[in-house]
Design a protein around this motif. Structure first.
Motif, short mmCIF file in Angstrom:
data_model
loop_
_atom_site.label_atom_id
_atom_site.label_comp_id
_atom_site.label_asym_id
_atom_site.label_seq_id
_atom_site.Cartn_x
_atom_site.Cartn_y
_atom_site.Cartn_z
N THR A 1 1.04 -1.33 0.04
CA THR A 1 -0.06 -0.09 0.09
C THR A 1 0.92 1.31 -0.08
O THR A 1 1.76 1.40 0.65
N PRO A 2 0.72 2.15 -1.01
CA PRO A 2 1.48 3.43 -0.91
C PRO A 2 1.14 4.40 0.20
O PRO A 2 -0.04 4.16 0.81
N LEU A 3 2.05 4.75 0.65
CA LEU A 3 1.85 5.69 1.94
C LEU A 3 2.44 6.96 1.69
O LEU A 3 3.33 7.22 1.05
N THR A 4 1.70 8.00 2.62
CA THR A 4 2.30 9.49 2.31
C THR A 4 3.72 9.59 3.04
O THR A 4 3.79 8.62 3.92
N PRO A 5 4.29 10.80 3.30
CA PRO A 5 5.07 10.90 4.00
C PRO A 5 5.15 10.49 5.49
O PRO A 5 6.12 10.33 6.43
N VAL A 6 3.96 10.93 6.02
CA VAL A 6 3.74 10.69 7.40
C VAL A 6 3.31 9.37 7.97
O VAL A 6 2.84 8.90 8.97
N GLY A 7 3.24 8.42 6.87
CA GLY A 7 2.65 7.11 7.02
C GLY A 7 1.32 6.55 7.19
O GLY A 7 0.68 5.55 7.12
N LYS A 8 0.60 7.64 6.34
CA LYS A 8 -1.03 7.28 6.18
C LYS A 8 -1.08 6.83 4.72
O LYS A 8 -0.17 6.97 3.63
N PRO A 9 -2.21 5.88 4.58
CA PRO A 9 -2.38 5.48 3.14
C PRO A 9 -2.63 6.68 2.06
O PRO A 9 -3.21 7.37 2.40
N TYR A 10 -1.83 6.49 0.84
CA TYR A 10 -1.94 7.48 0.10
C TYR A 10 -3.49 7.18 -0.99
O TYR A 10 -3.28 6.21 -1.75
N LYS A 11 -4.22 7.81 -0.59
CA LYS A 11 -5.49 7.51 -1.05
C LYS A 11 -5.65 7.71 -2.59
O LYS A 11 -6.65 6.85 -3.49
N ALA A 12 -5.08 8.57 -3.36
CA ALA A 12 -5.19 8.71 -4.65
C ALA A 12 -4.47 7.77 -5.39
O ALA A 12 -5.24 7.18 -6.51
N ALA A 13 -3.49 7.30 -4.82
CA ALA A 13 -2.72 5.91 -5.68
C ALA A 13 -3.69 4.76 -5.13
O ALA A 13 -3.93 4.04 -6.33
N LEU A 14 -4.53 4.71 -4.36
CA LEU A 14 -5.42 3.54 -4.17
C LEU A 14 -6.24 3.50 -4.87
O LEU A 14 -7.11 2.52 -5.61
N ALA A 15 -6.94 4.79 -5.12
CA ALA A 15 -8.11 5.06 -6.26
C ALA A 15 -7.74 4.57 -7.61
O ALA A 15 -8.55 3.95 -8.22
N ALA A 16 -6.58 5.07 -8.04
CA ALA A 16 -6.08 4.74 -9.33
C ALA A 16 -5.76 3.11 -9.49
O ALA A 16 -6.47 2.61 -10.47
N ASP A 17 -5.27 2.37 -8.52
CA ASP A 17 -5.35 1.17 -8.67
C ASP A 17 -6.42 0.49 -8.61
O ASP A 17 -6.80 -0.50 -9.63
N ALA A 18 -7.38 0.68 -7.71
CA ALA A 18 -8.80 0.08 -7.68
C ALA A 18 -9.41 0.48 -9.28
O ALA A 18 -10.33 -0.48 -9.72
N ALA A 19 -9.49 1.70 -9.69
CA ALA A 19 -10.03 2.00 -11.09
C ALA A 19 -9.56 0.96 -11.98
O ALA A 19 -10.29 0.50 -12.95
N ALA A 20 -8.20 0.92 -12.08
CA ALA A 20 -7.44 0.08 -13.30
C ALA A 20 -7.86 -1.33 -13.01
O ALA A 20 -8.24 -1.91 -14.26
N ARG A 21 -8.05 -2.00 -11.75
CA ARG A 21 -8.55 -3.08 -11.62
C ARG A 21 -9.87 -3.45 -12.04
O ARG A 21 -10.31 -4.38 -12.57
N ALA A 22 -10.83 -2.55 -11.61
CA ALA A 22 -12.13 -2.60 -12.05
C ALA A 22 -12.25 -2.59 -13.54
O ALA A 22 -12.98 -3.32 -14.15
N VAL A 23 -11.69 -1.57 -14.32
CA VAL A 23 -11.52 -1.60 -15.58
C VAL A 23 -10.83 -2.91 -16.32
O VAL A 23 -11.82 -3.64 -17.35
N ALA A 24 -9.95 -3.52 -15.80
CA ALA A 24 -9.50 -4.86 -16.18
C ALA A 24 -10.34 -5.87 -16.24
O ALA A 24 -10.56 -6.53 -17.12
N GLU A 25 -10.89 -5.91 -15.00
CA GLU A 25 -12.12 -7.02 -14.60
C GLU A 25 -13.17 -7.20 -15.92
O GLU A 25 -13.79 -8.11 -16.54
N THR A 26 -13.50 -5.76 -15.88
CA THR A 26 -14.69 -5.65 -16.89
C THR A 26 -14.48 -5.79 -18.41
O THR A 26 -15.25 -6.51 -19.10
N LEU A 27 -13.19 -5.40 -18.78
CA LEU A 27 -12.86 -5.71 -20.07
C LEU A 27 -12.49 -7.15 -20.29
O LEU A 27 -13.21 -7.94 -21.21
N ALA A 28 -12.11 -8.02 -19.13
CA ALA A 28 -12.13 -9.37 -19.18
C ALA A 28 -13.31 -10.07 -19.29
O ALA A 28 -13.79 -11.17 -19.99
N ASN A 29 -14.32 -9.71 -18.59
CA ASN A 29 -15.63 -10.21 -18.56
C ASN A 29 -16.40 -10.01 -20.00
O ASN A 29 -17.37 -10.60 -20.36
N ALA A 30 -15.82 -8.56 -20.79
CA ALA A 30 -16.24 -8.37 -22.10
C ALA A 30 -15.66 -9.22 -23.20
O ALA A 30 -15.96 -9.29 -24.14
#
Length: 86
Positions: free
Chosen positions: A1-30
Motif C-alpha cells: 500500500t502506498p503511503l504518504t510521508p507521514v505513514g498514512k495510506p495514499y488514497k489517490a494511488a489506491l483509487a487509481a489502482d482500484a479503477a485500473a483493476r475494475a476496468v481490467a475485470e470489466t474488459l475481461a468479462n467482455a
C-alpha cells in the motif's frame, strides 16, 4: 500500500489502482483479455484510466457505465483514439 510521508495510506494511488483493476475485470468479462495495457492516474484532479492496445469501440461499450474518464489508445500511437470519453 502506498503511503504518504507521514505513514498514512495514499488514497489517490489506491483509487487509481482500484479503477485500473475494475476496468481490467470489466474488459475481461467482455472478452477483451489479450494484448492490452491499463494505466490509471490523476490528471488535473480527475482520475483517468487509459486502455492501450485493444478494440477502442468495444472498450467504450464495456465501460460505458463507469463514472470516470476512460481513454483508449491504439497500440501504435501515443495519441488517444477518437472517442476518448469522460
Amino acid at each position: 500500500t502506498p503511503l504518504t510521508p507521514v505513514g498514512k495510506p495514499y488514497k489517490a494511488a489506491l483509487a487509481a489502482d482500484a479503477a485500473a483493476r475494475a476496468v481490467a475485470e470489466t474488459l475481461a468479462n467482455a472478452g477483451l483479455r489479450a494484448h492490452h495495457q491499463i494505466t490509471a492516474a490523476h490528471e488535473d484532479g480527475q482520475l483517468v484510466v487509459t486502455v492501450t492496445g485493444t478494440d477502442t469501440g468495444r472498450v467504450r461499450d464495456a465501460v460505458a457505465g463507469f463514472a470516470l474518464t476512460v481513454r483508449t489508445r491504439s497500440p501504435r500511437s501515443d495519441r488517444p483514439a477518437n472517442g476518448a470519453r469522460s
